[in-house]
Design a protein around this motif. Structure first.
Motif, PDB file in Angstrom:
ATOM      1  N   ASN A  12       0.856  -1.189   0.000  1.00 64.05           N
ATOM      2  CA  ASN A  12       0.000   0.000   0.000  1.00 64.05           C
ATOM      3  C   ASN A  12       0.888   1.233   0.000  1.00 64.05           C
ATOM      4  OD1 ASN A  12      -2.344  -1.479   0.097  1.00 64.05           O
ATOM      5  ND2 ASN A  12      -2.544  -1.343   2.307  1.00 64.05           N
ATOM      6  N   ASP A  13       0.725   2.070  -1.013  1.00 64.87           N
ATOM      7  CA  ASP A  13       1.499   3.308  -1.096  1.00 64.87           C
ATOM      8  C   ASP A  13       0.756   4.447  -0.399  1.00 64.87           C
ATOM      9  OD1 ASP A  13       3.794   4.832  -2.494  1.00 64.87           O
ATOM     10  OD2 ASP A  13       1.994   5.979  -3.020  1.00 64.87           O
ATOM     11  N   SER A  14      -0.532   4.598  -0.713  1.00 69.85           N
ATOM     12  CA  SER A  14      -1.323   5.681  -0.128  1.00 69.85           C
ATOM     13  C   SER A  14      -2.802   5.381  -0.270  1.00 69.85           C
ATOM     14  CB  SER A  14      -0.973   7.013  -0.801  1.00 69.85           C
ATOM     15  OG  SER A  14      -1.053   6.890  -2.202  1.00 69.85           O
ATOM     16  N   ARG A  15      -3.628   6.185   0.422  1.00 68.99           N
ATOM     17  CA  ARG A  15      -5.076   5.989   0.437  1.00 68.99           C
ATOM     18  C   ARG A  15      -5.755   7.327   0.146  1.00 68.99           C
ATOM     19  NH1 ARG A  15      -8.508   3.573   5.530  1.00 68.99           N
ATOM     20  NH2 ARG A  15     -10.545   4.036   4.678  1.00 68.99           N
ATOM     21  N   TYR A  16      -6.821   7.293  -0.680  1.00 69.65           N
ATOM     22  CA  TYR A  16      -7.522   8.511  -1.072  1.00 69.65           C
ATOM     23  C   TYR A  16      -9.033   8.300  -1.013  1.00 69.65           C
ATOM     24  CZ  TYR A  16      -2.968   9.915  -2.719  1.00 69.65           C
ATOM     25  OH  TYR A  16      -1.631  10.214  -2.761  1.00 69.65           O
ATOM     26  N   PRO A  17      -9.793   9.383  -0.801  1.00 75.03           N
ATOM     27  CA  PRO A  17     -11.254   9.255  -0.735  1.00 75.03           C
ATOM     28  C   PRO A  17     -11.909   9.183  -2.118  1.00 75.03           C
ATOM     29  CG  PRO A  17     -10.615  11.505  -0.286  1.00 75.03           C
ATOM     30  CD  PRO A  17      -9.345  10.714  -0.399  1.00 75.03           C
ATOM     31  N   THR A  18     -11.219   9.643  -3.185  1.00 72.93           N
ATOM     32  CA  THR A  18     -11.798   9.609  -4.529  1.00 72.93           C
ATOM     33  C   THR A  18     -10.852   8.931  -5.504  1.00 72.93           C
ATOM     34  OG1 THR A  18     -10.839  11.723  -5.201  1.00 72.93           O
ATOM     35  CG2 THR A  18     -13.006  11.803  -4.140  1.00 72.93           C
ATOM     36  N   TYR A  19     -11.453   8.373  -6.555  1.00 72.48           N
ATOM     37  CA  TYR A  19     -10.656   7.698  -7.585  1.00 72.48           C
ATOM     38  C   TYR A  19      -9.764   8.698  -8.320  1.00 72.48           C
ATOM     39  CZ  TYR A  19      -9.335   4.941 -11.597  1.00 72.48           C
ATOM     40  OH  TYR A  19      -8.596   4.288 -12.553  1.00 72.48           O
ATOM     41  N   LYS A  42      -6.877   0.091  -5.995  1.00 71.56           N
ATOM     42  CA  LYS A  42      -7.793  -0.902  -5.427  1.00 71.56           C
ATOM     43  C   LYS A  42      -8.871  -0.165  -4.655  1.00 71.56           C
ATOM     44  CE  LYS A  42      -8.776  -5.053  -3.602  1.00 71.56           C
ATOM     45  NZ  LYS A  42      -9.026  -6.266  -4.246  1.00 71.56           N
ATOM     46  N   ARG A  43     -10.137  -0.451  -4.976  1.00 72.79           N
ATOM     47  CA  ARG A  43     -11.256   0.175  -4.276  1.00 72.79           C
ATOM     48  C   ARG A  43     -11.706  -0.739  -3.150  1.00 72.79           C
ATOM     49  NH1 ARG A  43     -16.849   0.019  -4.060  1.00 72.79           N
ATOM     50  NH2 ARG A  43     -16.911  -1.621  -5.606  1.00 72.79           N
ATOM     51  N   ALA A  52     -12.871   3.810  -0.124  1.00 75.71           N
ATOM     52  CA  ALA A  52     -11.481   4.213   0.004  1.00 75.71           C
ATOM     53  C   ALA A  52     -10.747   3.620  -1.193  1.00 75.71           C
ATOM     54  CB  ALA A  52     -10.888   3.699   1.302  1.00 75.71           C
ATOM     55  N   PHE A  53      -9.861   4.396  -1.773  1.00 77.56           N
ATOM     56  CA  PHE A  53      -9.083   3.946  -2.915  1.00 77.56           C
ATOM     57  C   PHE A  53      -7.620   3.890  -2.512  1.00 77.56           C
ATOM     58  CE2 PHE A  53     -12.937   5.785  -4.533  1.00 77.56           C
ATOM     59  CZ  PHE A  53     -13.321   4.900  -5.522  1.00 77.56           C
ATOM     60  N   PHE A  54      -7.037   2.703  -2.599  1.00 75.56           N
ATOM     61  CA  PHE A  54      -5.632   2.514  -2.266  1.00 75.56           C
ATOM     62  C   PHE A  54      -4.805   2.487  -3.537  1.00 75.56           C
ATOM     63  CE2 PHE A  54      -7.480   0.897   1.614  1.00 75.56           C
ATOM     64  CZ  PHE A  54      -6.572   1.286   2.576  1.00 75.56           C
ATOM     65  N   VAL A  55      -3.664   3.162  -3.516  1.00 72.45           N
ATOM     66  CA  VAL A  55      -2.685   3.054  -4.588  1.00 72.45           C
ATOM     67  C   VAL A  55      -1.679   2.020  -4.117  1.00 72.45           C
ATOM     68  CG1 VAL A  55      -0.938   4.265  -5.937  1.00 72.45           C
ATOM     69  CG2 VAL A  55      -3.040   5.446  -5.287  1.00 72.45           C
ATOM     70  N   LYS A  56      -1.513   0.961  -4.907  1.00 71.35           N
ATOM     71  CA  LYS A  56      -0.633  -0.139  -4.532  1.00 71.35           C
ATOM     72  C   LYS A  56       0.501  -0.252  -5.543  1.00 71.35           C
ATOM     73  CE  LYS A  56      -4.013  -2.911  -2.150  1.00 71.35           C
ATOM     74  NZ  LYS A  56      -3.439  -3.801  -1.184  1.00 71.35           N
ATOM     75  N   THR A  57       1.693  -0.597  -5.054  1.00 73.07           N
ATOM     76  CA  THR A  57       2.861  -0.711  -5.926  1.00 73.07           C
ATOM     77  C   THR A  57       3.608  -2.013  -5.646  1.00 73.07           C
ATOM     78  OG1 THR A  57       4.293   0.432  -4.346  1.00 73.07           O
ATOM     79  CG2 THR A  57       3.223   1.795  -6.009  1.00 73.07           C
ATOM     80  N   ARG A  58       4.364  -2.447  -6.657  1.00 70.55           N
ATOM     81  CA  ARG A  58       5.313  -3.538  -6.496  1.00 70.55           C
ATOM     82  C   ARG A  58       6.356  -3.400  -7.595  1.00 70.55           C
ATOM     83  NH1 ARG A  58       1.900  -8.906  -8.370  1.00 70.55           N
ATOM     84  NH2 ARG A  58       1.749  -8.355 -10.562  1.00 70.55           N
ATOM     85  N   MET A  59       7.569  -3.880  -7.306  1.00 73.29           N
ATOM     86  CA  MET A  59       8.673  -3.822  -8.262  1.00 73.29           C
ATOM     87  C   MET A  59       8.363  -4.768  -9.423  1.00 73.29           C
ATOM     88  SD  MET A  59      11.772  -2.431  -8.701  1.00 73.29           S
ATOM     89  CE  MET A  59      12.509  -2.086  -7.136  1.00 73.29           C
ATOM     90  N   LYS A  60       8.615  -4.321 -10.648  1.00 73.92           N
ATOM     91  CA  LYS A  60       8.397  -5.177 -11.804  1.00 73.92           C
ATOM     92  C   LYS A  60       9.331  -6.373 -11.747  1.00 73.92           C
ATOM     93  CE  LYS A  60       6.475  -1.986 -15.093  1.00 73.92           C
ATOM     94  NZ  LYS A  60       6.554  -1.388 -16.421  1.00 73.92           N
TER      95      LYS A  60
END
Length: 64
Positions: A12-19, A42-43, A52-60
């Protein structure tokens, strides 16, 4: 029975209230990190009518 393999984990990188805000962050990560990361939004349902909308990351895979 077939064995199901788990994929690489997401962080999880960050969380936001809107897409829209989450998408802005996703685009900034893609532009600043030289495309070394997979990024997704991810909603998650947080109750009645709230999300809540999470921005998720991972190394390629090729950079591991």
């Amino acid at each position: 029975m077939e064995e199901v393999k788990q994929g690489r984990p997401w962080k999880n990188d960050s969380r936001y209230p809107t897409y829209e805000k989450a998408d802005t962050k996703r685009k900034s990560i893609l532009s600043e990190k030289d495309n070394r990361f997979d990024v997704k939004i991810k909603r998650l349902s947080a109750g009645e009518g709230k999300h809540a909308f999470f921005v998720k990351t991972r190394m390629k895979k090729e950079f591991l």
